[in-house]
Write an enzyme that holds these catalytic residues in place. Structure first.
Site, mmCIF file in Angstrom:
data_model
loop_
_atom_site.group_PDB
_atom_site.id
_atom_site.type_symbol
_atom_site.label_atom_id
_atom_site.label_comp_id
_atom_site.label_asym_id
_atom_site.label_seq_id
_atom_site.Cartn_x
_atom_site.Cartn_y
_atom_site.Cartn_z
ATOM 1 N N CYS B 397 0.817 -1.203 0.000
ATOM 2 C CA CYS B 397 0.000 0.000 0.000
ATOM 3 C C CYS B 397 0.861 1.268 0.000
ATOM 4 C CB CYS B 397 -0.970 0.012 1.149
ATOM 5 S SG CYS B 397 -0.203 -0.143 2.755
ATOM 6 N N HIS B 441 -2.272 0.824 7.070
ATOM 7 C CA HIS B 441 -2.574 1.101 5.668
ATOM 8 C C HIS B 441 -2.122 2.515 5.328
ATOM 9 C CE1 HIS B 441 -4.403 0.248 1.907
ATOM 10 N NE2 HIS B 441 -5.364 1.165 2.018
ATOM 11 N N ASP B 457 -8.012 5.628 -2.696
ATOM 12 C CA ASP B 457 -7.146 4.553 -2.216
ATOM 13 C C ASP B 457 -6.643 3.776 -3.411
ATOM 14 O OD1 ASP B 457 -5.824 2.538 -1.005
ATOM 15 O OD2 ASP B 457 -7.433 2.022 0.406
#
Lengths: 306, 640
Positions: B397, B441, B457
């Site tokens: 991520c 994250h 995202d």
């Protein structure tokens, strides 16, 4: 009056057995409480002499049985022998038919022979060949035994130890007594010179009087507390039996009586407890290796006098 | 086992968990001391000379100083304590020395709580306390050997008997904040998000299944894909690491909540930083915290202790309609380098009409070209973003968020990186949700004219399942760190969740019983109980009541049968003698006692003898109640 008599016995005996006043008095207490006595110690410390002296002083009819590994019950109780004249079997009473028996080195005999004696001790009667015969009164057994770690012994089982009111140990004499012993006359001579201090019926009267010594509730509380403690504490494998409780009471009465008192004090119980309870107490599984005497001391310090 | 073996064993267990934290040589020193002491006992040898011990002690102190560069603080202090206890073994002569060692051992037990306050630690230390107590019992019976089982039983009974006292102290002992400052190294070693993000930072964190926080929603929780827990917002990029070099933009955020709200309570594990996590985006902030315009909530101090706070959040919102010039500039700033990315962005800028389409184009690229989501990305070179976008295309991520924000900035769209947690597992046995470090994250926010800051995202484009069902389902099975492996067995899963539930209760009720909770709890009974003065009074009062209750019960138990008046008078007599130091042993008969007392005080012998005679005749003789008044009088007049 009675005390004088008792004191006299003790004085006389202590001339033969030197420096063991306490043990002599305990032995006498045991007889006053109508109990049997077990003397346990090494050979040669005067066990047999003590038994002799007591028998002689109390004027009792005395028999000695030397226990050996080949001793048979019949050797103790007696045996019927065919009598040609009367053409019948005639019972020849064994040495047990006496007022005072010295069972010497009882743990050298086999359990079979031991039990013949021990049954007689409890019942005051003997059953041989189907006939039950009463033993004379009073009837005392003084047994001596060597410590069981000696070679060639059959230790008495707990159930039979329980039949002895007291177990005492003589121990070595102290230096002073030993010197007197070494310097003094032959013990056998002294023994022979001893004169009975009591008539048999006098002894019976003393025994009766001893059991009249007053026991207060407070004292019974104390005895109960002692017995109860042994049944609860993990220190002891098993608690004292009701018979042991009675033994404590009677021995304490006799001890108080021999001291000339009309009531039993906690101190009387404490004086006789190591002798009365010592051979009945076994250490608990987690406390192995403690002697009965040490356990008795532990018991006395642990239970408070009410 | 002899007493010494007991002592060494309990000391060894009390020291054991520290050994991993102490300098390597401390363990062997303790072992040598213990064995040496044992050898001395076995061989009936003598203890070592004083000068030798002093030498060893100084060497040990020097060693600890060399290791920590101080003798103070948590780690050095514990090391010093451990070494000195070991040395004390070598000069343990009297019972007093032994007791000192035993008490030090109790103290050593407490020091473990500097490092861990978890349930297993507490249970282990309870065991150590039991053994230490058993050791102390053994030394209290020096003349005889105390067998193991009754010894442990007695120690256990004593600990059980201490429970009421413990509860009173726990509930009432005033939590007045730390009485002394904990050493500054006391909080090392906890994990969590940091104030910067470089490649690999989050994928390291993912490997830990430590709990980041637990959250309890008042009503139904939002969907997994909605659960973005906002943490540090990162503005500045140096070509490798995202961080917030300067203070984040200040000023009040222009925040407009839209749609449904969610209320919840977070119990945050200490992470030694100031962030408080909140569901994107909270309408208000916990008391004692401040928030910057980019919605980073900061506590006043680093969080060294677990805290709880309640919030209300709106997953749908509008944020930051206008950007100041300064913020605008900051949100577009990029370091030199990464020419291919710059080129691509420039190309998009000319070919695509709006920032929104540029963002969608970037997401499309992630989705349609061969990008992979993996925990083990290859290392990136000097031009990290170029290498990633045009080379490896394998990342986590942080790679996606980082390169996406880079692309956006390069294309002239203000953007920033937001880190935090995403997701969280509900515990089906209770109504709370566990968010672990493995849920860490990173995502992006871009500013669009007329829409404000919008969350994008990029990871969702590469691996939609990461956002919809959590990290464990998004990674290939072979890559899952052990902490994340799905437990196949139902019961194992249940056990893990029950354990967490238990832990949660422990945290909430035992460890979380702090000043504020105590105040609230006690005020529930009586509002005046909130102050620490009244708490102390209540504590002392409860202890007094507890102990006097026990005393009264014991007194009542002994006097239940109705104490004999004769005995009562005699006991008064005994008390009088006891005040002069002549104490009757419990097992001592009255006559023996009289003899002993008279030996101590010949001047009183006559009176003692008279009283004892009367007592004996009254209590053990046939009742001569007539003598009772005389007895009473004699005791009354008895003066020591």
């Amino acid at each position: 009056m009675a005390q004088k008599l008792i004191q006299h016995v003790i004085d006389q005996a202590s001339q033969v057995i030197l420096g063991k006043d306490m043990q002599i008095r305990l032995a006498l207490t045991c007889l006053l409480a109508r109990g049997h006595l077990l003397i346990e110690d090494l050979p040669g410390v005067g066990k047999t002499t003590l038994a002799h002296v007591l028998a002689k002083m109390l004027g009792l009819d005395f028999q000695r049985i030397q226990f050996t590994s080949d001793l048979l019950p019949a050797d103790i109780l007696g045996v019927s022998v065919y009598d040609r004249d009367s053409a019948s079997f005639k019972f020849h009473p064994g040495p047990i038919f006496a007022q005072m028996i010295l069972a010497d080195e009882i743990n050298r005999a086999t359990p079979k022979a031991q039990s013949a004696l021990l049954e007689a001790m409890e019942e005051h009667q003997v059953t041989a060949e189907g006939v039950t015969r009463q033993l004379p009164e009073p009837f005392f057994v003084i047994a001596t035994q060597n410590p069981s770690y000696q070679i060639g012994t059959f230790p008495l089982p707990e159930s039979q130890l329980d039949r002895f009111l007291m177990r005492i140990e003589l121990g070595y004499p102290d230096a002073k007594a030993e010197r007197a012993l070494l310097q003094g006359k032959d013990r056998r001579e002294l023994l022979a010179q001893l004169q009975p201090s009591l008539a048999p019926q006098e002894l019976a009267a003393l025994q009766q009087d001893a059991m009249q010594v007053f026991v207060s509730d407070a004292l019974l509380d104390y005895i109960q507390a002692l017995v109860h403690f042994t049944r609860q504490s993990p220190r002891f494998q098993n608690g004292l039996s009701p018979r042991a409780g009675l033994a404590l009471l009677h021995a304490a009465q006799a001890w108080a009586f021999s001291d000339g008192r009309k009531e039993v004090l906690p101190e009387d119980v404490q004086a006789i407890l190591p002798s009365v309870a010592g051979h009945r107490l076994r250490p608990g599984t987690e406390f192995t290796g403690e002697s009965g005497t040490a356990l008795a001391q532990y018991l006395l310090t642990s239970v408070s006098v009410p | 086992m002899t007493n010494l073996v007991w002592l060494l064993l309990s000391l060894a267990l009390a020291t054991a968990p520290h050994l991993g934290r102490l300098p390597l040589w401390v363990g062997p020193i303790c072992l040598v001391m213990g064995l040496w002491r044992l050898g001395i006992m076995r061989s009936n040898g003598t203890l070592p000379r004083k000068w030798l011990l002093i030498l060893i002690a100084f060497a040990a102190i020097a060693g600890i100083f060399a290791h920590y560069h101080t003798l103070l603080g948590r780690d050095a202090g514990v090391a010093l304590l451990v070494v000195m206890i070991a040395l004390k073994l070598m000069e343990m002569k009297t019972l007093r020395d032994t007791m000192v060692v035993i008490f030090l051992s109790y103290f050593l037990v407490i020091t473990h709580f500097f490092y861990s306050q978890s349930i297993p630690t507490a249970l282990y230390l309870l065991l150590v306390v039991l053994l230490t107590t058993a050791t102390m019992i053994g030394y209290s019976y020096p003349q005889e050997r105390f067998p193991s089982r009754p010894r442990l039983r007695l120690a256990g009974t004593m600990l059980l008997q201490a429970i009421p006292l413990m509860l009173v102290l726990f509930v009432f002992f005033p939590r007045v904040g730390p009485l002394w400052g904990l050493p500054k190294d006391a909080y090392s070693g906890t994990t969590g998000l940091s104030d910067s993000m470089s490649p690999g930072a989050i994928s390291q964190l993912i490997r830990s299944d430590a709990v980041a926080f637990r959250v309890r929603f008042d009503d139904t929780p939002p969907d997994n894909s909605q659960r973005y827990w906002r943490g540090p917002v990162l503005w500045d990029y140096d070509g490798r690491t995202w961080s917030t070099q300067r203070k984040p933009p200040s000023g009040k955020a222009q925040f407009l909540p839209l749609g449904q709200s969610f209320s919840y309570t977070i119990t945050l594990e200490p992470h030694n930083q100031r962030w408080l996590f909140a569901l994107d985006l909270p309408a208000e902030f916990p008391p004692g915290s401040s928030a910057s315009a980019d919605f980073q909530i900061l506590a006043l101090r680093p969080l060294h202790q677990r805290i709880r706070y309640s919030l209300t959040s709106y997953p749908a919102y509008r944020l930051g309609d206008n950007l100041s010039d300064e913020t605008w500039e900051r949100a577009l700033h990029l370091p030199d380098g990464n020419p291919r990315t710059m080129q691509l962005a420039a190309q998009w800028r000319t070919s695509l009409d709006s920032p929104r389409t540029i963002a969608l184009q970037a997401l499309k690229m992630f989705r349609e070209e061969k990008f992979f989501y993996t925990l083990n990305p290859p290392l990136l070179g000097e031009q990290a973003v170029d290498d990633f976008l045009f080379g490896s295309r394998r990342g986590f991520c942080e790679h996606y968020a980082s390169s996406f924000v880079f692309l956006m900035r390069a294309a002239g769209i203000p953007a920033r990186v937001v880190t935090g947690y995403q997701g969280g597992d509900p515990n089906p046995m209770s109504d709370y949700m566990i968010v672990r470090q493995s849920d860490a994250h990173a995502w992006a926010e871009i500013w669009l004219d007329g829409e404000g800051w919008v969350r994008i995202d990029p990871t969702a484009a590469v691996s939609p399942s990461r956002i919809e069902s959590g990290i464990a389902s998004a990674l290939p099975a072979a890559e899952l760190p052990p902490a994340l492996v799905q437990l196949d067995a139902e019961w194992l899963m249940r056990m893990r969740l029950s354990w967490d539930l238990f832990n949660n209760n422990w945290n909430q009720w035992v460890l979380g019983y702090d000043q504020e909770r105590q105040k609230r709890f006690l005020s529930g009974f009586h509002h005046g109980l909130g102050s620490w003065q009244n708490m102390s009074i209540a504590m002392i009062g409860s202890i007094t009541m507890l102990l006097s209750g026990i005393a009264i019960w014991m007194f009542w138990r002994t006097s239940r049968q109705g104490i004999d008046p004769v005995l009562a008078i005699y006991l008064r007599f005994c008390t009088k003698l006891a005040s002069k130091g002549i104490v009757r042993a419990p097992g001592e008969g009255p006559v023996d006692f009289a003899v002993r007392a008279s030996r101590f005080r010949p001047d009183l012998a006559r009176q003692i003898s008279l009283i004892t005679r009367l007592y004996v005749s009254l209590r053990y003789g046939q009742r001569h109640s007539a003598r009772l008044p005389r007895f009473r009088k004699a005791v009354q007049h008895f003066k020591t």
